[in-house]
Design a protein around this motif. Structure first.
Motif, PDB file in Angstrom:
ATOM      1  N   HIS A 142       0.828  -1.212   0.000  1.00  0.00           N
ATOM      2  CA  HIS A 142       0.000   0.000   0.000  1.00  0.00           C
ATOM      3  C   HIS A 142       0.857   1.254   0.000  1.00  0.00           C
ATOM      4  O   HIS A 142       1.736   1.400   0.848  1.00  0.00           O
ATOM      5  CB  HIS A 142      -0.904   0.038   1.239  1.00  0.00           C
ATOM      6  CG  HIS A 142      -1.758  -1.170   1.419  1.00  0.00           C
ATOM      7  ND1 HIS A 142      -2.915  -1.373   0.719  1.00  0.00           N
ATOM      8  CD2 HIS A 142      -1.616  -2.245   2.234  1.00  0.00           C
ATOM      9  CE1 HIS A 142      -3.456  -2.525   1.103  1.00  0.00           C
ATOM     10  NE2 HIS A 142      -2.685  -3.069   2.013  1.00  0.00           N
ATOM     11  N   ASN A 155      -1.021   7.279  -2.296  1.00  0.00           N
ATOM     12  CA  ASN A 155      -1.962   7.688  -3.344  1.00  0.00           C
ATOM     13  C   ASN A 155      -1.864   6.852  -4.616  1.00  0.00           C
ATOM     14  O   ASN A 155      -2.267   7.297  -5.686  1.00  0.00           O
ATOM     15  CB  ASN A 155      -1.759   9.172  -3.679  1.00  0.00           C
ATOM     16  CG  ASN A 155      -0.346   9.451  -4.151  1.00  0.00           C
ATOM     17  OD1 ASN A 155       0.480   8.560  -4.264  1.00  0.00           O
ATOM     18  ND2 ASN A 155      -0.071  10.717  -4.415  1.00  0.00           N
ATOM     19  N   LYS A 156      -1.332   5.626  -4.482  1.00  0.00           N
ATOM     20  CA  LYS A 156      -1.169   4.791  -5.660  1.00  0.00           C
ATOM     21  C   LYS A 156      -1.422   3.326  -5.303  1.00  0.00           C
ATOM     22  O   LYS A 156      -0.886   2.828  -4.317  1.00  0.00           O
ATOM     23  CB  LYS A 156       0.254   4.946  -6.213  1.00  0.00           C
ATOM     24  CG  LYS A 156       0.528   4.169  -7.463  1.00  0.00           C
ATOM     25  CD  LYS A 156       1.962   4.408  -7.937  1.00  0.00           C
ATOM     26  CE  LYS A 156       2.247   3.568  -9.162  1.00  0.00           C
ATOM     27  NZ  LYS A 156       3.653   3.676  -9.567  1.00  0.00           N
ATOM     28  N   LYS A 157      -2.233   2.648  -6.120  1.00  0.00           N
ATOM     29  CA  LYS A 157      -2.474   1.222  -5.930  1.00  0.00           C
ATOM     30  C   LYS A 157      -1.220   0.467  -6.356  1.00  0.00           C
ATOM     31  O   LYS A 157      -0.656   0.707  -7.404  1.00  0.00           O
ATOM     32  CB  LYS A 157      -3.667   0.766  -6.769  1.00  0.00           C
ATOM     33  CG  LYS A 157      -3.959  -0.716  -6.651  1.00  0.00           C
ATOM     34  CD  LYS A 157      -5.153  -1.107  -7.498  1.00  0.00           C
ATOM     35  CE  LYS A 157      -5.370  -2.598  -7.562  1.00  0.00           C
ATOM     36  NZ  LYS A 157      -5.803  -3.214  -6.346  1.00  0.00           N
ATOM     37  N   SER A 195      -4.642   1.954  -2.482  1.00  0.00           N
ATOM     38  CA  SER A 195      -3.902   3.052  -1.856  1.00  0.00           C
ATOM     39  C   SER A 195      -4.497   3.352  -0.480  1.00  0.00           C
ATOM     40  O   SER A 195      -5.650   3.015  -0.195  1.00  0.00           O
ATOM     41  CB  SER A 195      -3.968   4.303  -2.726  1.00  0.00           C
ATOM     42  OG  SER A 195      -5.255   4.866  -2.687  1.00  0.00           O
TER      43      SER A 195
END
Length: 123
Positions: A51, A54-56, A61
């Motif tokens: 995780h 702000n990004k998968k 995220s």
């Protein structure tokens, strides 16, 4: 002369103890739950392996988790204890299951800190 040395010794002894008490009562750095949560998230929890804020990556995220748990009034703590079903990305549940060994061993304070850190990162 002996009396003077004795007085100085006791003065030094008691002043050191007093300073020690102040350090214990007022530590210079007090860690907030958010800071503790981030430390656990990035450290012993190893959550950053899957995780990012702000990004998968492998998992959703942090911002996505926070938004979904807030909107659905879910309990991040219950999920981390493996007492609640996943609500963010159930398809990744089997991957997350291996981490329950780590999260189940955490104290309630640590789990609350992780939750605080996750919610802190909501957009």
């Amino acid at each position: 002369m002996k009396k003077l040395i004795l007085v100085l010794f006791f003065n030094l002894l008691f002043s050191c103890k007093e300073e020690n008490k102040k350090e214990q009562l007022y530590p210079e750095t007090i860690q907030t739950p958010i800071q503790l949560g981030q430390e656990i998230f990035e450290g012993k929890g190893n959550c950053v392996a899957c995780h990012l804020v702000n990004k998968k990556v492998i998992g959703p995220s942090i911002q996505e988790m926070a938004k979904i748990y807030k909107d659905k009034k879910g309990s991040i703590i219950d999920f981390l204890k493996n007492d609640a079903k996943p609500i963010v990305d159930p398809s990744q549940y089997d991957v997350m299951k291996t981490n329950f060994i780590i999260t189940k061993s955490m104290s309630d304070e640590e789990l609350k800190a992780i939750e605080a850190y996750i919610y802190y990162n909501i957009e």
